[in-house]
Scaffold this motif. Sequence first.
Motif, PDB file in Angstrom:
ATOM      1  N   GLN A  79      58.645  -4.266  90.648  1.00 50.34           N
ATOM      2  CA  GLN A  79      58.828  -5.703  90.895  1.00 50.34           C
ATOM      3  C   GLN A  79      58.188  -6.528  89.793  1.00 50.34           C
ATOM      4  N   HIS A  80      58.766  -7.719  89.551  1.00 54.97           N
ATOM      5  CA  HIS A  80      58.088  -8.608  88.619  1.00 54.97           C
ATOM      6  C   HIS A  80      57.779  -9.949  89.242  1.00 54.97           C
ATOM      7  N   ASP A  81      57.894 -10.046  90.554  1.00 60.76           N
ATOM      8  CA  ASP A  81      57.392 -11.220  91.249  1.00 60.76           C
ATOM      9  C   ASP A  81      56.154 -10.770  92.021  1.00 60.76           C
ATOM     10  N   LEU A  82      55.050 -11.484  91.836  1.00 63.05           N
ATOM     11  CA  LEU A  82      53.782 -10.988  92.377  1.00 63.05           C
ATOM     12  C   LEU A  82      53.837 -10.834  93.897  1.00 63.05           C
ATOM     13  N   LYS A  83      54.416 -11.822  94.586  1.00 67.61           N
ATOM     14  CA  LYS A  83      54.412 -11.734  96.048  1.00 67.61           C
ATOM     15  C   LYS A  83      55.344 -10.644  96.552  1.00 67.61           C
ATOM     16  N   LEU A 114      44.765 -10.299  98.588  1.00 67.39           N
ATOM     17  CA  LEU A 114      45.685 -10.299  97.447  1.00 67.39           C
ATOM     18  C   LEU A 114      46.765 -11.362  97.610  1.00 67.39           C
ATOM     19  N   PHE A 115      47.278 -11.527  98.841  1.00 72.85           N
ATOM     20  CA  PHE A 115      48.287 -12.568  99.036  1.00 72.85           C
ATOM     21  C   PHE A 115      47.682 -13.942  98.792  1.00 72.85           C
ATOM     22  N   MET A 116      46.427 -14.105  99.202  1.00 71.58           N
ATOM     23  CA  MET A 116      45.786 -15.388  98.944  1.00 71.58           C
ATOM     24  C   MET A 116      45.599 -15.598  97.449  1.00 71.58           C
ATOM     25  N   GLY A 117      45.216 -14.535  96.749  1.00 74.66           N
ATOM     26  CA  GLY A 117      45.093 -14.653  95.295  1.00 74.66           C
ATOM     27  C   GLY A 117      46.434 -14.996  94.666  1.00 74.66           C
ATOM     28  N   ALA A 118      47.493 -14.327  95.155  1.00 73.94           N
ATOM     29  CA  ALA A 118      48.833 -14.629  94.631  1.00 73.94           C
ATOM     30  C   ALA A 118      49.191 -16.075  94.913  1.00 73.94           C
ATOM     31  N   GLY A 119      48.806 -16.540  96.118  1.00 74.58           N
ATOM     32  CA  GLY A 119      49.073 -17.929  96.463  1.00 74.58           C
ATOM     33  C   GLY A 119      48.330 -18.874  95.536  1.00 74.58           C
ATOM     34  N   ALA A 120      47.085 -18.529  95.206  1.00 75.18           N
ATOM     35  CA  ALA A 120      46.307 -19.377  94.309  1.00 75.18           C
ATOM     36  C   ALA A 120      46.995 -19.459  92.951  1.00 75.18           C
ATOM     37  N   VAL A 121      47.520 -18.309  92.487  1.00 76.69           N
ATOM     38  CA  VAL A 121      48.225 -18.299  91.201  1.00 76.69           C
ATOM     39  C   VAL A 121      49.493 -19.137  91.283  1.00 76.69           C
ATOM     40  N   LEU A 122      50.244 -18.925  92.370  1.00 75.42           N
ATOM     41  CA  LEU A 122      51.486 -19.675  92.569  1.00 75.42           C
ATOM     42  C   LEU A 122      51.207 -21.176  92.613  1.00 75.42           C
ATOM     43  N   THR A 155      54.387 -20.583  89.482  1.00 74.64           N
ATOM     44  CA  THR A 155      55.275 -19.425  89.477  1.00 74.64           C
ATOM     45  C   THR A 155      54.462 -18.181  89.775  1.00 74.64           C
ATOM     46  N   ALA A 156      55.121 -17.193  90.365  1.00 74.81           N
ATOM     47  CA  ALA A 156      54.462 -15.915  90.584  1.00 74.81           C
ATOM     48  C   ALA A 156      55.178 -14.837  89.780  1.00 74.81           C
ATOM     49  N   GLU A 157      55.949 -15.265  88.799  1.00 75.04           N
ATOM     50  CA  GLU A 157      56.715 -14.348  87.958  1.00 75.04           C
ATOM     51  C   GLU A 157      55.770 -13.716  86.944  1.00 75.04           C
ATOM     52  N   LEU A 158      55.606 -12.390  87.045  1.00 75.42           N
ATOM     53  CA  LEU A 158      54.591 -11.733  86.228  1.00 75.42           C
ATOM     54  C   LEU A 158      54.823 -11.931  84.732  1.00 75.42           C
ATOM     55  N   GLU A 159      56.107 -11.938  84.322  1.00 70.71           N
ATOM     56  CA  GLU A 159      56.378 -12.012  82.885  1.00 70.71           C
ATOM     57  C   GLU A 159      56.053 -13.385  82.311  1.00 70.71           C
ATOM     58  N   ALA A 160      55.838 -14.369  83.185  1.00 76.24           N
ATOM     59  CA  ALA A 160      55.548 -15.710  82.687  1.00 76.24           C
ATOM     60  C   ALA A 160      54.062 -16.019  82.733  1.00 76.24           C
ATOM     61  N   LEU A 161      53.278 -15.142  83.329  1.00 81.00           N
ATOM     62  CA  LEU A 161      51.854 -15.430  83.496  1.00 81.00           C
ATOM     63  C   LEU A 161      51.035 -14.694  82.445  1.00 81.00           C
ATOM     64  N   GLY A 162      49.737 -14.742  82.608  1.00 82.30           N
ATOM     65  CA  GLY A 162      48.861 -14.021  81.683  1.00 82.30           C
ATOM     66  C   GLY A 162      47.651 -14.845  81.335  1.00 82.30           C
ATOM     67  N   CYS A 203      51.142 -21.624  82.146  1.00 86.57           N
ATOM     68  CA  CYS A 203      49.750 -21.279  82.381  1.00 86.57           C
ATOM     69  C   CYS A 203      48.800 -22.280  81.734  1.00 86.57           C
ATOM     70  N   ALA A 204      49.341 -23.222  80.968  1.00 84.32           N
ATOM     71  CA  ALA A 204      48.454 -24.097  80.209  1.00 84.32           C
ATOM     72  C   ALA A 204      47.648 -25.015  81.124  1.00 84.32           C
ATOM     73  N   ALA A 205      48.309 -25.581  82.135  1.00 85.23           N
ATOM     74  CA  ALA A 205      47.643 -26.593  82.952  1.00 85.23           C
ATOM     75  C   ALA A 205      47.074 -25.993  84.229  1.00 85.23           C
ATOM     76  N   VAL A 206      46.743 -24.718  84.181  1.00 85.63           N
ATOM     77  CA  VAL A 206      46.292 -24.040  85.393  1.00 85.63           C
ATOM     78  C   VAL A 206      44.893 -24.505  85.782  1.00 85.63           C
ATOM     79  N   HIS A 207      44.659 -24.596  87.085  1.00 88.12           N
ATOM     80  CA  HIS A 207      43.333 -24.978  87.557  1.00 88.12           C
ATOM     81  C   HIS A 207      42.846 -23.942  88.554  1.00 88.12           C
ATOM     82  N   GLU A 208      41.537 -23.925  88.761  1.00 85.68           N
ATOM     83  CA  GLU A 208      40.961 -22.976  89.713  1.00 85.68           C
ATOM     84  C   GLU A 208      41.372 -23.358  91.134  1.00 85.68           C
ATOM     85  N   ALA A 209      41.396 -22.351  92.026  1.00 84.99           N
ATOM     86  CA  ALA A 209      41.785 -22.613  93.411  1.00 84.99           C
ATOM     87  C   ALA A 209      40.773 -23.543  94.068  1.00 84.99           C
TER      88      ALA A 209
END
Lengths: 655, 302, 225
Positions: free
Chosen positions: A291-295, A349-357, A362-369, A457-463
């Motif tokens: 899979q390449h979607d985190l959730k 992990l789902f909560m972490g994924a939610g924080a990323v989303l 997006t939760a698309e792995l290829e777009a994150l990092g 990912c540029a404008a990402v903020h902490e949960a």
Amino acid sequence: MLFSVVSVVVLLFSALLALIFNRSALKTSAVGASGAVIASLTGLIPVVKTLIVPARETLSLPCSLPVGSFSFVLDPLAAFFLVPVFILTAAAALYGVDYLKQFDGKKPLGLAWAMFNVLSASMVVVILSADAVPFLIGWEAMAAASFALVIFEHEKSQVRKAGIIYLVAGGAGALFLLAMFALFGIGSDSLAFSSFTRPAGGLASVAFLCAIMGFGLKAGFVPLHIWLPEAHPAAPSHVSAVMSGVMIKMGIYGLMRALHFLTPWQPWWGWLLITIGVVSGLLGVIFALAQHDLKRLLAYSSIENIGIITLGLGIGVLGVVKAIYPLAALGFAGALLHVVNHALFKGLLFMGAGAVLHAAGTAELEALGGLSKKMPRTAVYFLVGAAAIAGLPPLNGFVSEFFICFGAFTALRAPIQTATGAVLTIAVMAAIGTLASACFAKAFGAVFLGKSRSLKCAAVHEAGPWMGFAMGVLAAACVFIGFASPLLVAPLSAAIACGFGPRLGLEFSAAAGIPLLYISAGALTLAAVLALITVFRKFLLRGRKPAAGPTWDCGYAAPSARMQYGASSFVQPLTDFFQPMLRTQRHYSGLKGFFPAGADFHTEANSVFYNHLYAPAANLIKRLAFRYSWLQHGRLQLYILYIVVALIALLVCKL
Amino acid sequence: MKVVAQYLMVLTLSPLLLGVINRVKAFFGGRKGIPLFQLYRDLFKLLHKTPVYSRSTTWLFRAGPIVGLGAVLCALAIVPFSGRHSFLAFDGDLILMVYLLGLARFATVLAALDTGSSFEDMGASREVQFAVFAEPAFFLALAALARGTGQLSLSAMFAGLTPAVWQSAASVLALVTAALFIVFLAENSRVPVDDPNTHLELTMIHEVMALDHSGPDLAFILYGAALKLWALGALISCAVLPRHSASWFVDSGRFILMMFVLAAAVGVLESIIARLRFLKVPYLLFTAFSFSVLALMFQAAR
Amino acid sequence: MHTTTAELIIVAIILLDLSLAVSGSLAACIRLAAAQGVIAAILPLLAGSGAPESRAIIFSSTVILLKGVIFPWLLTRARVKANARKDVEPFIGYPASIILCLGAFAAASWLGTRLPLPETTRVAWIVPASLATIFTGFLLITTRAKAITQVLGYLVIENGIYVFGLALFVEQPLMVELAILLDIFVAVFVMGITIFHISREFDHIDTDELSQLSDWHPQRDGEAE
């Protein structure tokens, strides 16, 4: 027991209040979340008491039903399942306070909170029921509430599709459960668990198969799992945490209770459970890898963990049938503990994924990092969850996987048949463990490590603070169980004794007591060693400042973040190897012309069972149904005639 | 006391194994070769260097080598020494040992991914891929031993291996040893799975993951690799060296000698065969798996 | 001691099965089948408790001569003449072959416990090993493209039958074995000649392409109607 009732009432009441305060996001969140937290804390009191001092409390509400009664029971097995329900409800509710803010003004938050609390309440009712009627009421309420939450973002077509599949799966499951309870209740005028007659011979096997189908649809046994990777990613993340963490475990709980009414067990039941466990575990993790979607990845990983739990259950049943009791006790213990562990780390992990989303959109792995620089706390929590789900010591996932593996090792000297099962278990557990660790190295690496792969990912903020707090609590629980595993012997032994007979409870204490002490010692040693090395490193580097430079680029002077290894590349050797099972669909637009402007490539690996099993079956049914479509002509009078004919036929049959 | 002495011996002697391998390879290559104690010097030198960190890395990159070394140190506390008990020996300890090695791998892989370099990610990808095939083979080989000896802890298992057992179940033990040897080569990134002497980043596995580490971090990684070589090699040595004498000194001496013979064997092997294509490595590990399965079947039919 | 040696030989036979099933080179396959035959031929020498009888020695040396020297020579000659120097071209991959073989061995072990055999064999796994070898032979015949690999498959099946014969008739394996051996000898001889001629006529010996030669041809039949 009183506190349990209070907690259900508080949940339902706060659900009502949340609906009333729908207008104000602040109020409805406050009411919904505080209701869930208060209810959970209250509910935990009798649960913990029951686990420490094994007891059996009953309660019958003074209202009668045609075939059943509102009777409830709180015994150690129920308590063991209630622990994750309450912990995860509280944590997810706190998390939801921050998480749902993004929908403020766009969505009816009151409804979301109400349904969330109803979902929790219904799970408590399912676990506590001592009668088929309240059990099924709770079961259906659970399905309805979670359905409402799955279609929370119903403007997306993907979500609507997920909702429909989920609805169908839930309905089908309930039908099998009705059949199962009907079989249990043969020859008895009540559907209370205590008055169940034990169906014998072939009927027992039919009832067992009904239980496998009904509960397996909820738990997500392969190939009954297809709703799971659709529905779990669709729901809001804190709901995904509850659904994946505890709701699917209601299937396991139901199966354990059903097994209780089906003694004596058949050997092939154990083999069937082992097969389901092996298939679900291996296919779940292989699909998760691709899979390449985190959730979605996390949803498939839930199938894998359900597989591990079922494998434990399977060797447990086999052990009892073949009278190899250490195997049985450790298998059941592994299954039970993995239920709790998986709730903790999958919720996390789902909560972490939610924080990323939430942060990156997006939760698309290829777009994150590279998110660990901007979300350091979330990264730590997600790392704990990832290491725990990969079964690495000194975290909780290791303890439950140890039980199952160790149980299999104790049975190696058994007669050939059982030993074969044990060897299969060992090999599969080893494969699942390494595949899971590859899968979560990929997930964590693609999201949090390296450099960001896109502008998102540029404008990402902490949960938010509540999100962080909720994840912190779950991460702490994962670490705590990993280090303090000897404390679990007594509660586990009580739960096993309650669910599968007192003898197995004793066997478990005898078999696992000493190894757990050593494991705990090993975990402490590891922590001490790590601390020592860290101090040593500090000492070596005293007074010196490490230099900073670019990553070694192997001679290529201008690497960009887009050139990093993607998540799919990371697992490509493995997904290629498992291609016959994955049947990944590749969509590639191709390059055109001498100076190609752009190309499109994406892969999709989640529809094997849908395309090759369910779609042909549905087509067949559709074809058959069309043949009888002349019955369906839209004339009301004739429809009523059908009903009359059916009623008369039933009457004639009964006469 | 003896247990501690054994552990300290392992800690001091394991870097020497790599020295032996290198000397044997140099001998076969007609070279003089690097000094036997070169790794000690390297480690000492690295510990006193100031590291350089890539700007794209985080704390995880620094934690990777620490966790990697710490996990292997703990795993070594479980590994038996010349068929005698280690100090973390309990029923089921083999599971903890394998998972600790898994933890070390996980930490190394994540540290490599933290650099954001394609090459290091490539190495990490291969590392996790080969582990998927190696670990079932390893577990089943140990399961065959467990069924053969009726013991559930590594120490007891190898203590129960006597010449008599070898005589009656030679075929099973030979298969187990062969499987363990393949896993030993793969897990320690030796030829034919990985070539530690390669100079092209594209073809490395273990080395490439450590490309960005420097100073004490690199020292931890190198030392951890040496310890891991000992940890898995010790199982083979214990298997082929059933205990005879009652004297601890004789046994220990013989065991250490066997470890060096094993290292020399690895050196010989690396001198006479080439590295496999990456696509073929899973086949090799599959072979190890089938050895383990056959050993179990034979053991079951006895 | 003899039992342990015999067990080791059995293990070697099974490992040779595995390597035959996965080997990619035709020359290696010929050598492996020959090695298996030779190793299996040693088994009757270990049957008795003391020194082997002269009859057993003669028998063994005949078998070794045939399987270790003459068959490989014939096959290698056919391979060179037919220019089938390349790979064996399996239809299934390495992991699948190994898993099939292991599965066959597991099934054979189970079958071995079910078969009503005389309790004369002291060597464990001799029946499973023989059944697994026969299965490997079938695997070679069914999953390989080259005709020469199919001859090899028959040879491997013969090895299996030979071991099975040892398990069944510890006393009198001679007659059965010699009869089969003679059949196989003739078969290999004929096949060697045939393969040579086929390859001269058609420039290849891929059997899946030779199916075009059969009388019934679906497309042509369809056209005729």
